[in-house]
Design an enzyme around this catalytic site. Structure first.
Site, short mmCIF file in Angstrom:
data_model
loop_
_atom_site.label_atom_id
_atom_site.label_comp_id
_atom_site.label_asym_id
_atom_site.label_seq_id
_atom_site.Cartn_x
_atom_site.Cartn_y
_atom_site.Cartn_z
N GLU A 286 41.57 21.15 71.69
CA GLU A 286 42.69 20.49 72.35
C GLU A 286 44.01 21.13 71.95
O GLU A 286 44.28 21.32 70.76
CB GLU A 286 42.74 19.00 72.00
CG GLU A 286 43.91 18.28 72.66
CD GLU A 286 43.98 16.81 72.31
OE1 GLU A 286 44.53 16.03 73.12
OE2 GLU A 286 43.50 16.43 71.23
N GLU B 231 43.52 7.24 75.80
CA GLU B 231 44.26 7.49 74.57
C GLU B 231 45.75 7.20 74.82
O GLU B 231 46.60 8.08 74.73
CB GLU B 231 44.07 8.94 74.11
CG GLU B 231 44.51 9.15 72.66
CD GLU B 231 44.47 10.60 72.23
OE1 GLU B 231 44.03 10.87 71.10
OE2 GLU B 231 44.88 11.47 73.02
#
Length: 268
Positions: A152, A249
């Site tokens: 990520e 998230e």
């Protein structure tokens, strides 16, 4: 939580670091299940023994989708991850093995390998070479376990100096190492802050995407609280054939349960 729309199906997992913070962490599993979620993700299970996390999941009837590799102590060079930090090779390797141990116990199929922040005094090329070497080693450990490693990129506004430059760089590393074992964590929020063009970039990176996470921008609240056209983004993801989960998230703007009204407005 599996949600059907005219565009297809999306599978949503609650992120227990960000959601249901109205209650203590160990109570968030039950709270997520009561809200209709069947799967969860969160960065760090390491504060609890694997058997204890497994019990919390089983009691709530939840699947664990994703965990992160361990972070170093607050304020340390590896507080955001060790993969990009020359000199932290043993810490990185120990963390990967620990993450794979927990992933096996929790049946989590995705492990986010945190890149970390490049130390200011370290040459950029050396740090990147260290990162690629570390990811290659991690892939060897994960091969055959059923776990996919996800890379990520964090936007530089939120984390200046974060090693991994972009999702496109993450994709190049995954392709070079082993795309069957290593993939991209496509975080819509970070993509929007980084350079936008979310749908175009999702389509281009789609073959390498191991996991998706969502939040709106600005504010990192639930979809519908910011500028991202989530009706279009989620419809495109649903039509793409992406078979994985989408991690929620985000930081609910006015309470987790009330904030879930975005599902009706944007998906259904």
């Amino acid at each position: 939580m599996i949600v059907e729309s005219s565009s297809g199906v999306v599978r949503l997992a609650a992120n227990l670091k960000w959601m249901f913070t109205e209650v203590p962490f160990v109570e968030r599993f039950a709270a997520a299940a009561e809200a209709g979620f069947t799967a969860v993700e969160f960065a760090s299970p390491y504060e609890l023994a694997p058997a204890e996390v497994r019990r919390l999941l089983d009691d709530a009837g939840l699947a664990q989708i994703l965990i992160n590799t361990p972070a170093g102590p607050a304020g340390s060079p590896t507080a955001s991850g060790a993969a990009y930090v020359p000199g932290a090779r043993q810490e990185f390797r120990d963390g990967v093995l620990r993450a794979l141990e927990y992933a096996g116990a929790l049946d989590a199929r995705v492990v986010h390998v945190m890149a970390g922040i490049r130390p200011a005094e370290v040459d950029a090329d050396l740090a990147f070479a260290t990162y690629v070497s570390n990811i290659s080693w991690a892939a060897e450990q994960a091969r055959g376990t059923g776990v996919r490693l996800a890379l990520e990129a964090i936007n530089k506004r939120d984390q200046p100096g974060y090693g991994l430059a972009s999702m496109e760089t993450a994709a190049a590393v995954a392709q070079a190492v082993d795309p069957e074992v290593v993939g991209v964590l496509f975080d819509v929020y970070h993509a929007q802050v980084d350079r936008g063009n979310v749908i175009e970039r999702f389509e281009r990176l789609h073959p390498l995407i191991a996991h998706v996470q969502i939040a709106d921008n600005p504010g990192r609240g639930e979809p519908g609280t910011g500028e991202i056209a989530y009706e279009r983004v989620l419809a495109r993801i649903a039509r793409s054939g992406y078979a994985g989960w989408i991690g929620c998230e985000y930081a609910p703007v006015a309470g987790t349960r009330d904030g879930l009204s975005w599902l009706e407005r944007i998906i259904r």
